[in-house]
Design a protein around this motif. Structure first.
Motif, PDB file in Angstrom:
ATOM      1  N   SER A  98     -17.307 -11.810 -90.682  1.00  0.00           N
ATOM      2  CA  SER A  98     -15.843 -11.520 -90.201  1.00  0.00           C
ATOM      3  C   SER A  98     -16.124 -11.153 -88.686  1.00  0.00           C
TER       4      SER A  98
ATOM      5  N   GLY B 203     -10.561  -8.239 -83.883  1.00  0.00           N
ATOM      6  CA  GLY B 203      -9.948  -7.004 -84.863  1.00  0.00           C
ATOM      7  C   GLY B 203     -10.518  -5.631 -84.642  1.00  0.00           C
TER       8      GLY B 203
ATOM      9  N   VAL C 275      -8.289 -12.222 -85.779  1.00  0.00           N
ATOM     10  CA  VAL C 275      -9.137 -12.005 -86.818  1.00  0.00           C
ATOM     11  C   VAL C 275      -9.588 -13.087 -87.882  1.00  0.00           C
TER      12      VAL C 275
ATOM     13  N   GLN D  97     -12.405  -2.423 -86.914  1.00  0.00           N
ATOM     14  CA  GLN D  97     -12.626  -1.887 -88.025  1.00  0.00           C
ATOM     15  C   GLN D  97     -12.310  -0.429 -88.264  1.00  0.00           C
TER      16      GLN D  97
ATOM     17  N   ARG E 115      -8.075  -6.958 -90.032  1.00  0.00           N
ATOM     18  CA  ARG E 115      -9.452  -7.035 -90.151  1.00  0.00           C
ATOM     19  C   ARG E 115      -9.569  -6.389 -91.508  1.00  0.00           C
TER      20      ARG E 115
ATOM     21  N   GLN F  21      -9.045  -9.070 -94.139  1.00  0.00           N
ATOM     22  CA  GLN F  21     -10.196 -10.076 -93.829  1.00  0.00           C
ATOM     23  C   GLN F  21     -11.442  -9.480 -94.863  1.00  0.00           C
ATOM     24  N   ASP F  22     -11.793  -8.330 -94.538  1.00  0.00           N
ATOM     25  CA  ASP F  22     -12.930  -7.544 -95.211  1.00  0.00           C
ATOM     26  C   ASP F  22     -12.813  -7.185 -96.451  1.00  0.00           C
TER      27      ASP F  22
END
Length: 436
Positions: free
Chosen positions: A177, A180, A282, A182, A155, A158-159
């Motif tokens: 998104s 997953g 994710v 955070q 995650r 991805q972020d």
């Protein structure tokens, strides 16, 4: 009027052919510029206002956030109506504008109004606009195939890497998104120890916030050299949070570690994303902007993914789980194939039944010219090439051919009558000459 137009066209055949060729070329260029999508966008012209106030009940969110926002947004110009929904910790407001209103003008008007009413909302609450996309703007879904990497790391990847890279693609409104964890630091407080040390939860929160800060000093000149003084106070580890002092008791500092535990964990989740029963994954959703060419945006995103994949950790790759591009290509190819087959069948039938190649040719030429010209109107009215519009063009081919056949038959009938009349006059003149 019609007779004069026909008479002018017959006398100026070269100009008519030149205009037809110009319209055909213009139509071909319009086909290349016309946006392509699988389904028509029938969504309303709306602006979404999203407000988060976590931990509050729906009724409280309705009373203190949703109701004040709705009553103030209703006064905007060119609004049809306003819808709202209050949930646990969240408020959604849908401002529906008239169909002829430019979406970015509408968003600017909503943003102006929000700036004037934000002061009336609870402290710390900040309304924000939703993405400038439509209800059919989800054009591509992807997941990260990352074996051996935990969901929190996926995650974060991805972020903080993939999302920012893909958002730079032209035509992309947002990368949403999902899945997953955070990552966040969680402080679990023991209430018995709070009572023993005579502390409160707000005091602990205030101490953690005050110690997670960075402040600037000033420029200090010494020996003609300027030095910038600043302090770096951001928390970077669990140990630093545990060592934050809360109060001093008999000369002994009371730390966070004395009243609770600190751990690295994930934010509370309301759901998970599973792919084909293989476990949690994710990924992200690519949201397209208003009025963009879905086919072109999807191709650009895929090209960007190839570039982004070079910077991913070893073994990590993209896995596309939903791609509207396949549906677009299959739909457009199906309709195009139908159009070509229909044109060939109609042309063959016209040639067989009329059995006059010049009449048949005049009818067949109308089909590609009319289809090309229709895309000029599609661009003028902002309509994309989709299943509905292309199917309408396919159905209209019959009308085009019918009109051509009727006009050709009518012209053939009138020419036959005039030819018979001319033959009769010639025969009468011949007989008259023979008698003389």
């Amino acid at each position: 009027m019609v007779h004069k137009l026909i008479e002018w066209s017959l006398r100026n055949r070269f100009i008519v052919l030149l205009l037809s060729a110009a319209i055909f070329i213009w139509g071909i260029l319009s086909i290349e510029k016309n946006p392509i999508d699988a389904i028509p966008d029938l969504s309303e012209n709306q602006v979404i206002v999203f407000t988060e106030w976590m931990g509050r009940a729906p009724q409280l969110v309705e009373n203190q956030i949703t109701y004040p926002l709705v009553t103030n947004l209703q006064g905007l110009p060119k609004i049809k109506y306003v819808r709202a929904a209050s949930m646990f910790g969240m408020s959604f407001i849908y401002v529906i504008f008239e169909d002829d209103v430019d979406v970015y003008w509408a968003r600017s008007r909503v943003l102006e109004r929000l700036s004037t009413i934000s002061s009336t909302l609870p402290k710390g609450v900040a309304p924000q606009l939703g993405p400038d996309g439509t209800g059919v703007g989800h054009i591509l879904w992807y997941t990260l195939d990352a074996p051996g990497i935990d969901l929190g790391e996926q995650r974060a990847l991805q972020d903080w890497y993939v999302k920012f890279a893909l958002q730079n693609v032209p035509g992309v409104s947002e990368i949403a998104s999902f899945g997953g964890f955070q990552k966040e630091y969680q402080v679990t407080i023991d209430p018995n120890k709070l009572l023993y040390y005579k502390l409160s939860v707000p005091e602990v929160i205030s101490a953690v916030r005050a110690n997670n800060n960075e402040s600037g000093g000033r420029k200090f000149d010494m020996s003609d050299i300027g030095y910038i003084i600043k302090t770096s106070g951001y928390l970077k580890s669990i140990k630093e949070i545990e060592d934050i002092p809360l109060k001093n008791q008999n000369g002994i500092p009371i730390k966070v570690s004395d009243i609770g535990t600190v751990q690295m964990s994930g934010e509370t989740r309301l759901g998970i994303f599973d792919h084909n029963g293989t476990g949690e994954v994710v990924g992200g959703i690519v949201v397209m902007r208003y009025g963009e060419n879905a086919d072109a945006v999807i191709d650009n995103v895929k090209e960007k993914m190839k570039e982004v994949a070079k910077g991913l950790p070893k073994g990590v790759k993209f896995n596309i789980v939903y791609d509207r591009g396949h549906l677009i290509k299959e739909s457009i190819d199906s309709v195009k194939r139908t159009l070509i087959e229909e044109m060939l069948v109609v042309s063959l039938i016209v040639i067989i039944f009329l059995f006059h190649w010049r009449s048949a040719l005049s009818i067949i030429i109308q089909i590609p010219i009319t289809i090309a010209a229709s895309f000029i109107l599609l661009n003028a009215f902002g309509i994309s090439s989709n299943i509905m519009s292309l199917t309408g063009i396919a159905l209209a081919i019959g009308v085009i051919v019918d009109n051509g056949i009727i006009m050709s038959e009518n012209a053939y009938q009138h020419l036959s009558q005039r030819y018979a009349q001319w033959e009769s006059e010639q025969k009468n003149e011949t007989n008259s000459d023979e008698k003389n």
